[in-house]
Structure formats: structure tokens, C-alpha cells
Scaffold this motif. Structure first.
Motif, PDB file in Angstrom:
ATOM      1  N   VAL A 136       2.506  10.543  -4.105  1.00  0.00           N
ATOM      2  CA  VAL A 136       2.166  11.228  -2.755  1.00  0.00           C
ATOM      3  C   VAL A 136       3.495  11.428  -2.036  1.00  0.00           C
ATOM      4  CG1 VAL A 136       0.890  10.985  -0.564  1.00  0.00           C
ATOM      5  CG2 VAL A 136      -0.054  10.150  -2.721  1.00  0.00           C
ATOM      6  N   ALA A 137       3.745  12.597  -1.548  1.00  0.00           N
ATOM      7  CA  ALA A 137       5.104  12.795  -0.979  1.00  0.00           C
ATOM      8  C   ALA A 137       4.902  12.362   0.568  1.00  0.00           C
ATOM      9  CB  ALA A 137       5.180  14.525  -0.558  1.00  0.00           C
ATOM     10  N   GLU A 138       6.055  11.983   0.962  1.00  0.00           N
ATOM     11  CA  GLU A 138       6.447  11.400   2.164  1.00  0.00           C
ATOM     12  C   GLU A 138       5.781  12.222   3.553  1.00  0.00           C
ATOM     13  OE1 GLU A 138       7.623   8.568   2.967  1.00  0.00           O
ATOM     14  OE2 GLU A 138       8.125   7.929   1.068  1.00  0.00           O
ATOM     15  N   ARG A 139       5.753  13.475   3.212  1.00  0.00           N
ATOM     16  CA  ARG A 139       5.316  14.504   4.267  1.00  0.00           C
ATOM     17  C   ARG A 139       3.745  14.421   4.378  1.00  0.00           C
ATOM     18  NH1 ARG A 139       3.824  19.971   2.434  1.00  0.00           N
ATOM     19  NH2 ARG A 139       3.953  19.788   0.335  1.00  0.00           N
ATOM     20  N   ASP A 140       3.092  13.626   3.285  1.00  0.00           N
ATOM     21  CA  ASP A 140       1.668  13.513   3.406  1.00  0.00           C
ATOM     22  C   ASP A 140       1.160  12.305   3.775  1.00  0.00           C
ATOM     23  OD1 ASP A 140       1.348  16.234   2.746  1.00  0.00           O
ATOM     24  OD2 ASP A 140       1.450  15.849   0.370  1.00  0.00           O
ATOM     25  N   ILE A 141       2.195  11.308   4.061  1.00  0.00           N
ATOM     26  CA  ILE A 141       1.698   9.921   4.487  1.00  0.00           C
ATOM     27  C   ILE A 141       2.195   9.826   6.057  1.00  0.00           C
ATOM     28  CG2 ILE A 141       1.930   7.598   4.181  1.00  0.00           C
ATOM     29  CD1 ILE A 141       2.882   8.420   1.332  1.00  0.00           C
TER      30      ILE A 141
ATOM     31  N   VAL B  86      -2.814   4.221   7.551  1.00  0.00           N
ATOM     32  CA  VAL B  86      -2.075   5.419   7.446  1.00  0.00           C
ATOM     33  C   VAL B  86      -3.117   6.368   7.056  1.00  0.00           C
ATOM     34  CG1 VAL B  86      -0.009   4.278   6.763  1.00  0.00           C
ATOM     35  CG2 VAL B  86      -1.677   4.766   4.980  1.00  0.00           C
ATOM     36  N   THR B  87      -2.727   7.748   7.348  1.00  0.00           N
ATOM     37  CA  THR B  87      -3.633   8.866   7.021  1.00  0.00           C
ATOM     38  C   THR B  87      -2.845   9.445   5.974  1.00  0.00           C
ATOM     39  OG1 THR B  87      -3.980   9.264   9.274  1.00  0.00           O
ATOM     40  CG2 THR B  87      -4.297  11.256   7.720  1.00  0.00           C
ATOM     41  N   VAL B  88      -3.541   9.683   4.848  1.00  0.00           N
ATOM     42  CA  VAL B  88      -2.845  10.230   3.571  1.00  0.00           C
ATOM     43  C   VAL B  88      -3.608  11.452   3.270  1.00  0.00           C
ATOM     44  CG1 VAL B  88      -2.470   9.730   1.129  1.00  0.00           C
ATOM     45  CG2 VAL B  88      -2.805   7.774   2.771  1.00  0.00           C
ATOM     46  N   ARG B  89      -2.633  12.525   2.979  1.00  0.00           N
ATOM     47  CA  ARG B  89      -3.112  13.720   2.683  1.00  0.00           C
ATOM     48  C   ARG B  89      -2.900  13.832   0.963  1.00  0.00           C
ATOM     49  NH1 ARG B  89      -0.452  16.529   5.759  1.00  0.00           N
ATOM     50  NH2 ARG B  89      -1.933  17.027   7.285  1.00  0.00           N
ATOM     51  N   PHE B  90      -4.016  14.061   0.362  1.00  0.00           N
ATOM     52  CA  PHE B  90      -3.883  14.276  -1.156  1.00  0.00           C
ATOM     53  C   PHE B  90      -4.082  15.665  -1.436  1.00  0.00           C
ATOM     54  CE2 PHE B  90      -5.984   9.970  -0.433  1.00  0.00           C
ATOM     55  CZ  PHE B  90      -5.086   9.215  -1.328  1.00  0.00           C
TER      56      PHE B  90
ATOM     57  N   VAL C 222       0.674  -1.293  -0.099  1.00  0.00           N
ATOM     58  CA  VAL C 222      -0.009  -0.094  -0.144  1.00  0.00           C
ATOM     59  C   VAL C 222       0.842   1.209  -0.152  1.00  0.00           C
ATOM     60  CG1 VAL C 222      -1.536   1.187   1.439  1.00  0.00           C
ATOM     61  CG2 VAL C 222      -2.163  -1.128   1.105  1.00  0.00           C
ATOM     62  N   LEU C 223       1.848   1.265   0.816  1.00  0.00           N
ATOM     63  CA  LEU C 223       2.757   2.450   0.847  1.00  0.00           C
ATOM     64  C   LEU C 223       3.455   2.570  -0.488  1.00  0.00           C
ATOM     65  CD1 LEU C 223       4.126   1.944   4.771  1.00  0.00           C
ATOM     66  CD2 LEU C 223       2.441   3.766   3.782  1.00  0.00           C
ATOM     67  N   ALA C 224       3.941   1.582  -0.963  1.00  0.00           N
ATOM     68  CA  ALA C 224       4.818   1.517  -2.300  1.00  0.00           C
ATOM     69  C   ALA C 224       3.768   2.096  -3.480  1.00  0.00           C
ATOM     70  CB  ALA C 224       5.103   0.439  -2.769  1.00  0.00           C
ATOM     71  N   ALA C 225       2.581   1.708  -3.288  1.00  0.00           N
ATOM     72  CA  ALA C 225       1.465   2.155  -4.272  1.00  0.00           C
ATOM     73  C   ALA C 225       1.294   3.964  -4.153  1.00  0.00           C
ATOM     74  CB  ALA C 225       0.028   1.577  -4.256  1.00  0.00           C
ATOM     75  N   LEU C 226       1.258   4.196  -2.948  1.00  0.00           N
ATOM     76  CA  LEU C 226       1.213   5.690  -2.724  1.00  0.00           C
ATOM     77  C   LEU C 226       2.465   6.500  -3.254  1.00  0.00           C
ATOM     78  CD1 LEU C 226      -0.229   5.718   0.931  1.00  0.00           C
ATOM     79  CD2 LEU C 226      -1.499   6.492  -0.866  1.00  0.00           C
TER      80      LEU C 226
END
Length: 233
Positions: A81-86, A116-120, A72-76
């Protein structure tokens, strides 16, 4: 008796100060409350994406969960998606029990949870990214919470609108009373919380492809409330 006299002596200056404060307005006092509001389209979506796995033993449940979350993290990251947004939101492992009458609970397996909280920052792409996360093993998704990344400019517009409304309202009252607005004595502000209405996931149907997840941002209010004291004469 002396303490009572001392207390009374202390009270006199306070009363005098209060009287002086009320005399700062020579004319008629008018208190007005006005709200200014502008609407903006949200530019950030915050979503929780997680993985839930179950196994007979704790180690397998946790290792399977870790493997799926790694995908999942690899797909993000692959989606840009930037590291600061995960950010990791939760990692948990819980025993599962079977309950029977007159018997102690028996462990039947283990459940592992991670999210994980993801900011798009590109809401238009967030639906497609969610579909990719599900394909890589995410089976628990909640949100989105839509917000404005930098609301300061919108808040300033709301402040100006609120002040214009307050001033116009004061002029109206003054004219109706045969008076005029002399000056503003005091201003206080209370900012409204940005309204985030529920935003459901939508499925965009196409004849040549499977349904795709789509997030529709709509718009939301940014408001400021002012309390303004005017002096009329």
C-alpha cells in the motif's frame, strides 16, 4: 414622491429586458429533463483500520497503542500500500470512570484509540490485507466505502445518454403536436452523487484454510441529469 418615481423608473428597464428575453423564442418552448446513467465496477475501496488499547495508566495505554499501530502500518507497507494511500485519521486518549451512587466518578483506567484511513487500489487484495492487519493488532475496522477513482469518462457517457434521451423526447413531443424541433435554446446540468450501496464483508470458506475476508465490489451508477430547453415550430 420623488424616490417612488425614481424606483419606478429603475423598474421599467428590468421589465423591458425580461420581455426581450421571453421574445428570444419565436416558436413554442419545450422544457425537457432527462437523465443518463452508466454503471461501473468500483476500483477503489476506502477503509478505516484502528487500534483500541486499555491500561491502568495513561502512558501504558498510549504506548501499547502506538506499538500495535506501528505493526499495523508496517503490515500495510509490506502489502504494497503506497504512503499516499495511508492517512492518520485519529489519535485519542480517554479516561475510563467508575460511577457509584452518591460518590464522585473514579478513574479506573485509560483507553487509547488510533486509526488510519487506507485506500486500496486493488480491491481483490484488500480482504487479505485486512486479515493481516487484524493479525498485527488492528481491532477496529469499518468500511469499505467503494468508489470509482476517475469517473470522468463514465460521466461523459452519461451526458451523451442524457442528451440523446432529451432530444428523442423533444422529437416525440414535437411530432405529437404537429411541430418540429427547430433548435436548442438552453442546457443545464446537475450531476448525481455516485451511489455507494453498503458492501458487507464476506467470508470465503475453504476446507484447507481458515475463513478469509473478501470484499465484493459489485457495480454502481454514475448519472447526469440535463434540463434542456427546445424551440419548436
Amino acid at each position: 414622491m420623488k424616490p417612488m418615481l425614481f424606483a419606478a423608473a429603475l423598474a421599467l428597464p428590468a421589465a423591458a429586458n425580461a420581455e426581450v428575453a421571453t421574445q428570444t423564442i419565436a416558436g413554442t418552448r419545450l422544457d425537457v429533463t432527462a437523465r443518463g446513467e452508466v454503471r461501473r465496477v468500483p476500483d477503489v475501496a476506502v477503509i478505516s483500520a484502528g487500534v483500541v488499547t486499555q491500561a491502568r495508566d495513561a502512558r501504558t495505554a498510549l504506548s501499547d497503542n502506538a506499538a500495535r499501530m506501528t505493526r499495523v502500518l508496517a503490515a500495510l507497507r509490506k502489502a504494497g500500500v503506497a504512503e499516499r494511500d495511508i492517512a492518520t485519521a485519529q489519535i485519542a486518549l480517554n479516561a475510563q470512570y467508575r460511577y457509584a451512587e452518591n460518590l464522585p466518578p473514579a478513574i479506573t483506567g485509560y483507553q487509547a484509540n488510533s486509526s488510519v484511513t487506507v485506500r486500496f487500489r486493488d480491491i481483490a487484495r484488500s480482504g487479505a490485507i485486512l486479515d493481516a492487519l487484524v493479525a498485527e493488532g488492528a481491532n477496529q475496522i469499518s468500511g469499505p466505502s467503494l468508489t470509482i477513482d476517475k469517473p470522468e469518462a463514465a460521466q461523459d457517457e452519461a451526458r451523451l445518454a442524457a442528451m440523446m434521451t432529451a432530444r428523442a423526447r423533444a422529437e416525440l413531443y414535437a411530432k405529437a403536436a404537429g411541430l418540429s424541433v427547430r433548435r436548442i435554446v438552453a442546457i443545464s446540468e446537475s450531476g448525481d452523487e455516485i451511489v455507494r450501496p453498503p458492501v458487507p464483508y464476506a467470508m470465503a470458506m475453504r476446507a484447507d484454510a481458515a475463513p478469509k475476508t473478501e470484499i465484493v465490489p459489485g457495480d454502481q451508477a454514475v448519472g447526469v441529469t440535463l434540463s434542456v430547453t427546445f424551440e419548436l415550430n
